[in-house]
Motif scaffolding. Structure first.
Motif, PDB file in Angstrom:
ATOM      1  N   ALA A 125     -12.084  -0.977  -8.163  1.00  0.00           N
ATOM      2  CA  ALA A 125     -11.207  -0.178  -9.088  1.00  0.00           C
ATOM      3  C   ALA A 125     -10.100  -0.295  -8.726  1.00  0.00           C
ATOM      4  N   ILE A 126      -8.804  -0.221  -9.734  1.00  0.00           N
ATOM      5  CA  ILE A 126      -7.638  -0.281  -9.515  1.00  0.00           C
ATOM      6  C   ILE A 126      -7.073   1.086  -9.750  1.00  0.00           C
ATOM      7  N   ASN A 127      -6.337   1.622  -8.793  1.00  0.00           N
ATOM      8  CA  ASN A 127      -5.483   2.818  -9.127  1.00  0.00           C
ATOM      9  C   ASN A 127      -4.642   2.718  -9.891  1.00  0.00           C
ATOM     10  N   PRO A 128      -4.641   3.376 -11.202  1.00  0.00           N
ATOM     11  CA  PRO A 128      -3.533   3.210 -12.120  1.00  0.00           C
ATOM     12  C   PRO A 128      -2.253   3.735 -11.863  1.00  0.00           C
ATOM     13  N   ALA A 129      -2.386   4.718 -10.839  1.00  0.00           N
ATOM     14  CA  ALA A 129      -1.354   5.588 -10.458  1.00  0.00           C
ATOM     15  C   ALA A 129      -0.297   4.715  -9.424  1.00  0.00           C
ATOM     16  N   LYS A 130      -0.934   3.588  -8.936  1.00  0.00           N
ATOM     17  CA  LYS A 130      -0.233   2.798  -8.018  1.00  0.00           C
ATOM     18  C   LYS A 130       0.379   1.670  -8.499  1.00  0.00           C
ATOM     19  N   PRO A 131       1.628   1.254  -8.643  1.00  0.00           N
ATOM     20  CA  PRO A 131       2.275  -0.065  -9.143  1.00  0.00           C
ATOM     21  C   PRO A 131       1.607  -1.140  -8.509  1.00  0.00           C
ATOM     22  N   LYS A 132       1.278  -2.160  -9.503  1.00  0.00           N
ATOM     23  CA  LYS A 132       0.409  -3.461  -9.095  1.00  0.00           C
ATOM     24  C   LYS A 132       1.216  -4.100  -7.884  1.00  0.00           C
ATOM     25  N   ALA A 133       2.599  -4.069  -7.983  1.00  0.00           N
ATOM     26  CA  ALA A 133       3.362  -4.743  -6.897  1.00  0.00           C
ATOM     27  C   ALA A 133       2.991  -4.222  -5.437  1.00  0.00           C
ATOM     28  N   LEU A 134       2.876  -2.853  -5.209  1.00  0.00           N
ATOM     29  CA  LEU A 134       2.633  -2.326  -4.306  1.00  0.00           C
ATOM     30  C   LEU A 134       1.272  -2.403  -3.813  1.00  0.00           C
ATOM     31  N   GLN A 135       0.147  -2.494  -4.811  1.00  0.00           N
ATOM     32  CA  GLN A 135      -1.201  -2.783  -4.412  1.00  0.00           C
ATOM     33  C   GLN A 135      -1.340  -4.328  -3.857  1.00  0.00           C
ATOM     34  N   GLY A 136      -0.619  -5.126  -4.654  1.00  0.00           N
ATOM     35  CA  GLY A 136      -0.711  -6.670  -4.058  1.00  0.00           C
ATOM     36  C   GLY A 136      -0.101  -6.765  -2.562  1.00  0.00           C
ATOM     37  N   MET A 137       0.959  -5.669  -2.456  1.00  0.00           N
ATOM     38  CA  MET A 137       1.581  -5.883  -0.996  1.00  0.00           C
ATOM     39  C   MET A 137       0.564  -5.352   0.101  1.00  0.00           C
ATOM     40  N   ALA A 138      -0.019  -4.239  -0.393  1.00  0.00           N
ATOM     41  CA  ALA A 138      -1.130  -3.893   0.579  1.00  0.00           C
ATOM     42  C   ALA A 138      -2.045  -4.534   0.874  1.00  0.00           C
ATOM     43  N   GLY A 139      -2.607  -5.342  -0.234  1.00  0.00           N
ATOM     44  CA  GLY A 139      -3.816  -6.426  -0.023  1.00  0.00           C
ATOM     45  C   GLY A 139      -3.235  -7.522   0.823  1.00  0.00           C
ATOM     46  N   SER A 140      -1.996  -8.004   0.699  1.00  0.00           N
ATOM     47  CA  SER A 140      -1.478  -9.077   1.485  1.00  0.00           C
ATOM     48  C   SER A 140      -1.335  -8.520   2.925  1.00  0.00           C
ATOM     49  N   THR A 141      -0.814  -7.331   3.170  1.00  0.00           N
ATOM     50  CA  THR A 141      -0.635  -6.995   4.671  1.00  0.00           C
ATOM     51  C   THR A 141      -2.140  -6.950   5.227  1.00  0.00           C
ATOM     52  N   LYS A 142      -3.201  -6.381   4.633  1.00  0.00           N
ATOM     53  CA  LYS A 142      -4.550  -6.420   5.160  1.00  0.00           C
ATOM     54  C   LYS A 142      -4.838  -8.079   5.559  1.00  0.00           C
ATOM     55  N   ARG A 143      -4.574  -8.817   4.689  1.00  0.00           N
ATOM     56  CA  ARG A 143      -5.137 -10.294   4.788  1.00  0.00           C
ATOM     57  C   ARG A 143      -4.206 -10.941   6.160  1.00  0.00           C
TER      58      ARG A 143
END
Length: 332
Positions: free
Chosen positions: A6-24
């Motif tokens: 599930a994708i948090n709709p309240a969180k901008p997609k750019a920030l979600q992508g940034m968080a995923g990139s940071t984890k990787r």
């Protein structure tokens, strides 16, 4: 069907992508973290202290109730008189000699070091037995960890009046050489010491770059009849050139900074060698050690500020020249 995350709709997609990139990239970020902390602690946090270069330092106790209670910091920013460029004037006394030695030695080390480091990296990379290559490179890299104080004692045992070299000379009927009072020998001594200590360490970057080259290029060159020298000239060197240019641009930025430990230790305090061994760093240290300067903190800060400012300008100029002729090789 696999359940999608599930994708948090309240969180901008750019920030979600940034968080995923940071984890990787977390493992790489953790590897960089010690260097970042070191850079912040020793390069960026002390920057406000550059104001000391323009002040006559006097230790002043902070008044009660002042927001800055550290005695040294309060003295630097509030308790010391502003003197402008007066702290830089003492460098002008011996400026020609200091600049000649500092810049001259660094240029010599850059040219000789570049040739030998690239040569060593290529030779080790050409070894087919990888274990033997690692042994040779380890042996060449070991001097980097030896203190200049240890090197000083070893050098003294070699070139002192009754040292090993003079014993050989006298046993062959020659006259002993007073190395510590003969200025003409020390440019060669410094160069040999620099090569011995830093060649193996400097070759690491070039060797790491060489291991990433496509072997098919060399195979194609060998099929076409290219010799080893031709393979180096037309395949290896062009691919190494961006790394060489980058490292030389950074080296130009340090051209006014001498290897203090080497230039201070190896001459063993000989005043006769002052004309060929005094660099800016050694000159400042010796001046402060004698206690002849009333504003020692200010003079030391002025010398460091001068070296940093000139180095920064040289990097900008060198990078601009490289960018004009080879834009792909410029740092920025």
């Amino acid at each position: 069907m696999a359940q999608q995350k599930a994708i948090n709709p309240a969180k901008p997609k750019a920030l979600q992508g940034m968080a995923g990139s940071t984890k990787r990239q977390l493992a790489y970020l953790l590897m960089v973290l010690p260097g970042v902390i070191f850079l912040l602690a020793f390069a960026y946090l002390p920057m406000p202290g550059a104001v000391l270069s323009f002040k006559f330092y006097q230790m002043t106790i902070p008044p009660e109730g002042h927001w800055l209670q550290d005695t040294f910091l309060y003295s630097v920013f509030f308790g010391s008189e502003w003197v402008g460029l007066d702290n830089f004037t003492y460098l002008l006394k011996d400026a020609p000699m200091l600049i000649r030695n500092t810049v001259g030695y660094n240029l010599l080390f850059m040219v000789v070091g570049l040739v030998l480091q690239v040569g060593l990296a290529v030779v080790i990379n050409e070894m087919r037995n990888r274990k033997t290559a690692k042994v040779y490179h380890t042996i060449m890299f070991m001097p980097y960890f030896i203190s200049w104080i240890v090197v000083m004692y070893a050098l003294y045992a070699l070139i002192s009046a009754d040292g090993f070299i003079n014993q050989i000379i006298t046993n062959m009927g020659g006259k002993a050489i007073k190395f510590y009072s003969k200025k003409q020998y020390w440019p060669f001594i410094f160069t040999i010491a620099q090569i011995w200590k830093y060649t193996g360490q400097g070759a690491i970057i070039y060797l790491a770059t060489l291991t990433g080259f496509d072997e098919q290029l060399y195979e194609a060159g060998a099929i076409d009849g290219a010799t080893k020298w031709q393979q180096f000239r037309y395949i290896t060197l062009p691919q190494l050139m961006p790394v060489i240019v980058m490292l030389q641009i950074l080296a130009v930025g340090r051209i006014f900074n001498g290897d203090f430990d080497m230039f201070y230790s190896l001459p063993n305090g000989s005043g006769v060698l002052r004309q060929v061994t005094q660099t800016i760093d050694v000159y400042v240290f010796n001046t402060l050690k004698t206690g002849q300067l009333r504003n020692s903190f200010g003079y030391a800060g002025a010398a460091a500020f001068f070296q940093a400012a000139v180095g920064f300008v040289l990097i900008l100029v060198t990078n601009a020249i490289v960018k004009k002729h080879q834009p792909d090789m410029a740092l920025f």
